[in-house]
Write a protein that holds these residues in place. Structure first.
Motif, PDB file in Angstrom:
ATOM      1  N   SER A  80      96.907 -25.456  45.040  1.00  0.00           N
ATOM      2  CA  SER A  80      97.661 -24.681  45.445  1.00  0.00           C
ATOM      3  C   SER A  80      98.798 -24.613  45.981  1.00  0.00           C
ATOM      4  O   SER A  80      99.213 -25.108  46.377  1.00  0.00           O
ATOM      5  CB  SER A  80      96.388 -23.630  46.402  1.00  0.00           C
ATOM      6  OG  SER A  80      98.168 -22.198  47.073  1.00  0.00           O
ATOM      7  N   TYR A  97      98.839 -17.700  56.448  1.00  0.00           N
ATOM      8  CA  TYR A  97      97.147 -17.568  55.939  1.00  0.00           C
ATOM      9  C   TYR A  97      96.699 -16.575  55.251  1.00  0.00           C
ATOM     10  O   TYR A  97      96.159 -16.839  54.074  1.00  0.00           O
ATOM     11  CB  TYR A  97      96.661 -17.165  57.790  1.00  0.00           C
ATOM     12  CG  TYR A  97      94.430 -16.870  57.495  1.00  0.00           C
ATOM     13  CD1 TYR A  97      94.178 -17.828  57.449  1.00  0.00           C
ATOM     14  CD2 TYR A  97      94.013 -15.945  56.385  1.00  0.00           C
ATOM     15  CE1 TYR A  97      92.912 -18.662  57.568  1.00  0.00           C
ATOM     16  CE2 TYR A  97      92.712 -16.055  56.512  1.00  0.00           C
ATOM     17  CZ  TYR A  97      92.014 -16.825  57.487  1.00  0.00           C
ATOM     18  OH  TYR A  97      90.827 -17.121  57.045  1.00  0.00           O
ATOM     19  N   VAL A 100      98.108 -17.861  51.617  1.00  0.00           N
ATOM     20  CA  VAL A 100      97.739 -19.259  51.199  1.00  0.00           C
ATOM     21  C   VAL A 100      96.060 -18.848  50.574  1.00  0.00           C
ATOM     22  O   VAL A 100      96.325 -19.481  49.801  1.00  0.00           O
ATOM     23  CB  VAL A 100      97.666 -20.436  51.952  1.00  0.00           C
ATOM     24  CG1 VAL A 100      96.233 -20.988  50.875  1.00  0.00           C
ATOM     25  CG2 VAL A 100      98.870 -20.901  52.350  1.00  0.00           C
ATOM     26  N   LYS A 104      94.351 -18.972  46.749  1.00  0.00           N
ATOM     27  CA  LYS A 104      93.181 -19.562  46.931  1.00  0.00           C
ATOM     28  C   LYS A 104      92.601 -18.633  45.771  1.00  0.00           C
ATOM     29  O   LYS A 104      91.877 -19.115  44.633  1.00  0.00           O
ATOM     30  CB  LYS A 104      92.544 -19.907  48.163  1.00  0.00           C
ATOM     31  CG  LYS A 104      91.448 -20.768  48.504  1.00  0.00           C
ATOM     32  CD  LYS A 104      91.053 -21.153  49.722  1.00  0.00           C
ATOM     33  CE  LYS A 104      90.476 -22.303  49.501  1.00  0.00           C
ATOM     34  NZ  LYS A 104      89.062 -21.779  49.355  1.00  0.00           N
ATOM     35  N   TYR A 118      97.294 -28.243  48.868  1.00  0.00           N
ATOM     36  CA  TYR A 118      98.014 -27.473  48.797  1.00  0.00           C
ATOM     37  C   TYR A 118      99.724 -28.044  48.833  1.00  0.00           C
ATOM     38  O   TYR A 118      99.077 -29.204  49.494  1.00  0.00           O
ATOM     39  CB  TYR A 118      97.731 -26.466  50.159  1.00  0.00           C
ATOM     40  CG  TYR A 118      98.937 -25.816  50.996  1.00  0.00           C
ATOM     41  CD1 TYR A 118      98.740 -24.026  49.727  1.00  0.00           C
ATOM     42  CD2 TYR A 118     100.184 -25.849  51.243  1.00  0.00           C
ATOM     43  CE1 TYR A 118      99.432 -23.429  50.607  1.00  0.00           C
ATOM     44  CE2 TYR A 118     101.074 -25.182  51.409  1.00  0.00           C
ATOM     45  CZ  TYR A 118     100.929 -23.981  51.299  1.00  0.00           C
ATOM     46  OH  TYR A 118     102.516 -23.080  50.996  1.00  0.00           O
ATOM     47  N   LEU A 133      99.377 -26.947  58.811  1.00  0.00           N
ATOM     48  CA  LEU A 133      98.664 -27.787  58.633  1.00  0.00           C
ATOM     49  C   LEU A 133      96.957 -27.627  59.246  1.00  0.00           C
ATOM     50  O   LEU A 133      95.742 -27.302  57.993  1.00  0.00           O
ATOM     51  CB  LEU A 133      98.872 -29.290  58.875  1.00  0.00           C
ATOM     52  CG  LEU A 133      99.787 -30.068  58.096  1.00  0.00           C
ATOM     53  CD1 LEU A 133     100.679 -31.000  59.406  1.00  0.00           C
ATOM     54  CD2 LEU A 133     100.129 -29.798  56.735  1.00  0.00           C
ATOM     55  N   LEU A 136      95.334 -24.567  56.816  1.00  0.00           N
ATOM     56  CA  LEU A 136      95.191 -24.990  55.597  1.00  0.00           C
ATOM     57  C   LEU A 136      93.253 -25.540  55.553  1.00  0.00           C
ATOM     58  O   LEU A 136      92.420 -25.496  55.144  1.00  0.00           O
ATOM     59  CB  LEU A 136      95.488 -26.373  55.019  1.00  0.00           C
ATOM     60  CG  LEU A 136      97.486 -25.094  55.135  1.00  0.00           C
ATOM     61  CD1 LEU A 136      98.215 -27.040  54.628  1.00  0.00           C
ATOM     62  CD2 LEU A 136      96.862 -24.300  53.242  1.00  0.00           C
ATOM     63  N   PHE A 141      90.780 -26.011  52.505  1.00  0.00           N
ATOM     64  CA  PHE A 141      91.099 -27.619  52.356  1.00  0.00           C
ATOM     65  C   PHE A 141      91.424 -28.514  52.920  1.00  0.00           C
ATOM     66  O   PHE A 141      90.806 -29.140  53.680  1.00  0.00           O
ATOM     67  CB  PHE A 141      93.256 -27.086  51.954  1.00  0.00           C
ATOM     68  CG  PHE A 141      93.600 -25.689  50.598  1.00  0.00           C
ATOM     69  CD1 PHE A 141      94.178 -26.474  49.811  1.00  0.00           C
ATOM     70  CD2 PHE A 141      93.482 -24.798  52.000  1.00  0.00           C
ATOM     71  CE1 PHE A 141      94.592 -25.188  49.353  1.00  0.00           C
ATOM     72  CE2 PHE A 141      93.999 -23.584  50.776  1.00  0.00           C
ATOM     73  CZ  PHE A 141      94.410 -23.943  49.549  1.00  0.00           C
ATOM     74  N   ASP A 144      96.525 -31.710  51.245  1.00  0.00           N
ATOM     75  CA  ASP A 144      98.018 -30.986  51.951  1.00  0.00           C
ATOM     76  C   ASP A 144      98.991 -32.353  51.058  1.00  0.00           C
ATOM     77  O   ASP A 144      98.862 -33.449  51.689  1.00  0.00           O
ATOM     78  CB  ASP A 144      98.823 -30.556  53.629  1.00  0.00           C
ATOM     79  CG  ASP A 144     100.076 -30.123  53.596  1.00  0.00           C
ATOM     80  OD1 ASP A 144     100.395 -29.429  52.452  1.00  0.00           O
ATOM     81  OD2 ASP A 144     100.656 -30.598  53.771  1.00  0.00           O
ATOM     82  N   SER A 146     102.807 -31.731  51.431  1.00  0.00           N
ATOM     83  CA  SER A 146     104.027 -30.667  51.150  1.00  0.00           C
ATOM     84  C   SER A 146     105.391 -31.629  52.065  1.00  0.00           C
ATOM     85  O   SER A 146     106.458 -31.510  52.405  1.00  0.00           O
ATOM     86  CB  SER A 146     104.075 -30.061  52.391  1.00  0.00           C
ATOM     87  OG  SER A 146     102.976 -29.208  51.753  1.00  0.00           O
ATOM     88  N   ILE A 172      93.873 -32.723  58.891  1.00  0.00           N
ATOM     89  CA  ILE A 172      94.065 -32.945  57.261  1.00  0.00           C
ATOM     90  C   ILE A 172      95.076 -34.272  56.765  1.00  0.00           C
ATOM     91  O   ILE A 172      95.761 -34.708  57.330  1.00  0.00           O
ATOM     92  CB  ILE A 172      94.249 -31.139  56.711  1.00  0.00           C
ATOM     93  CG1 ILE A 172      94.723 -31.345  54.750  1.00  0.00           C
ATOM     94  CG2 ILE A 172      96.071 -31.547  56.783  1.00  0.00           C
ATOM     95  CD1 ILE A 172      94.655 -29.778  55.125  1.00  0.00           C
ATOM     96  N   GLU A 174      96.853 -35.605  54.376  1.00  0.00           N
ATOM     97  CA  GLU A 174      98.295 -35.959  54.529  1.00  0.00           C
ATOM     98  C   GLU A 174      98.928 -36.686  53.112  1.00  0.00           C
ATOM     99  O   GLU A 174      98.827 -37.721  53.614  1.00  0.00           O
ATOM    100  CB  GLU A 174      99.590 -35.419  55.576  1.00  0.00           C
ATOM    101  CG  GLU A 174     101.097 -35.292  55.436  1.00  0.00           C
ATOM    102  CD  GLU A 174     100.809 -34.115  54.125  1.00  0.00           C
ATOM    103  OE1 GLU A 174     100.410 -33.037  54.812  1.00  0.00           O
ATOM    104  OE2 GLU A 174     102.240 -33.992  53.114  1.00  0.00           O
TER     105      GLU A 174
END
Ligand code: ZN
Length: 275
Positions: A80, A97, A100, A104, A118, A133, A136, A141, A144, A146, A172, A174
């Protein structure tokens, strides 16, 4: 192909959607060139036997569901890029929120596969919106990609780690954009504008150097970066440079890059699995 597996990522949006000054309410006024550019990329990846992660804008997936299916059927990872291409730090947590989640839901209803990854529009997860984060994670997710560990007028966390790490309070995974540290100066070796702007040998030797330390790189590109025929519109000089600089040489550089290195999807690099 020798060397370690690097990740290739495409941010799938039409050329005008990547221009901050063009509001979503005006997108319908511009000529779409997305399908032809994505088809060109798919053909190029197929002939290089490379796989990639396609971070698809929800707005695009809604408009072109068949394109999403085609990319998935070609064996690439679908992820995404949010729904509306707004800067993350310009959104509230609730807006982020919803944005995304919307993307999704649209993408997963097409592919029938759970999205893992993402990428923020304009790499806009900065220190002032690290809450993104955790959002996500709440949305299910697993990674990430990003955070740009550089200083830039639009994005970047200059002192962020340059390797894959666990980020945010919920940890998450990264995968930051690849940046080389040269005597304290951070040089992005990660495709896109930087691939266009730098002579190819710098990208090549930078990537070799990163891989020599057994660190996988993540490279990005937008479909509009190989489109020499995209309409010219009036923009401030800074944005003209971001959007058009060295577009002419980009397709050849990209072809050379996928020939010189082993590229696969981000999920393959992070989790193994299909590639
Ligand atoms: Zn984008």
């Amino acid at each position: 192909m020798p060397g370690i597996k690097n990740a290739l990522s495409l941010d799938i949006e039409d050329w005008y959607q990547g221009i901050l000054q063009i509001d979503q309410s005006n997108w319908h006024n511009y000529e779409s060139r997305l399908i032809q550019n994505v088809e060109k990329i798919l053909a190029l990846l197929s002939s290089a036997r490379a796989k990639a992660t396609f971070f698809i804008l929800g707005y695009v997936a809604e408009k072109y569901p068949k394109l999403v299916s085609r990319i998935a059927q070609a064996g690439h990872e679908i992820a995404s890029h949010g729904y509306s291409h707004r800067l993350v730090y310009a959104q509230t947590q609730d807006e982020f929120y919803d944005d995304v989640l919307r993307s999704k839901n649209i993408i997963e209803s097409i592919t029938k596969t759970k999205i893992k990854g993402y990428r923020a529009p304009f790499f806009s997860i900065r220190k002032d919106c690290l809450w993104a984060l955790d959002v996500l994670v709440d949305l299910g997710f697993e990674y990430d990609s990003s955070i740009f560990p550089v200083k830039n007028f639009l994005y970047g966390i200059p002192d962020a780690p340059r390797r894959i790490y666990k980020a945010g309070s919920k940890g998450i995974l990264e995968f930051p954009l690849s940046v080389l540290n040269i005597f304290g100066f951070r040089l992005p070796i990660c495709g896109g504008f930087y691939l266009r702007a730098l002579p190819y040998f710098i990208t090549k030797s930078g990537l070799k150097y990163i891989n020599k330390k057994m660190i996988p790189a993540v490279i990005y590109m937008h479909p509009w970066e190989i489109d020499v025929g995209k309409p010219k519109i009036s923009m401030k000089l800074k944005w003209r440079i971001i959007h058009n600089y060295n577009i002419n040489g980009m397709e050849d550089k990209f072809k050379q890059l996928v020939k010189d290195f082993y590229f696969t999807s981000i999920e393959e690099v992070l989790f193994g699995g299909r590639g």
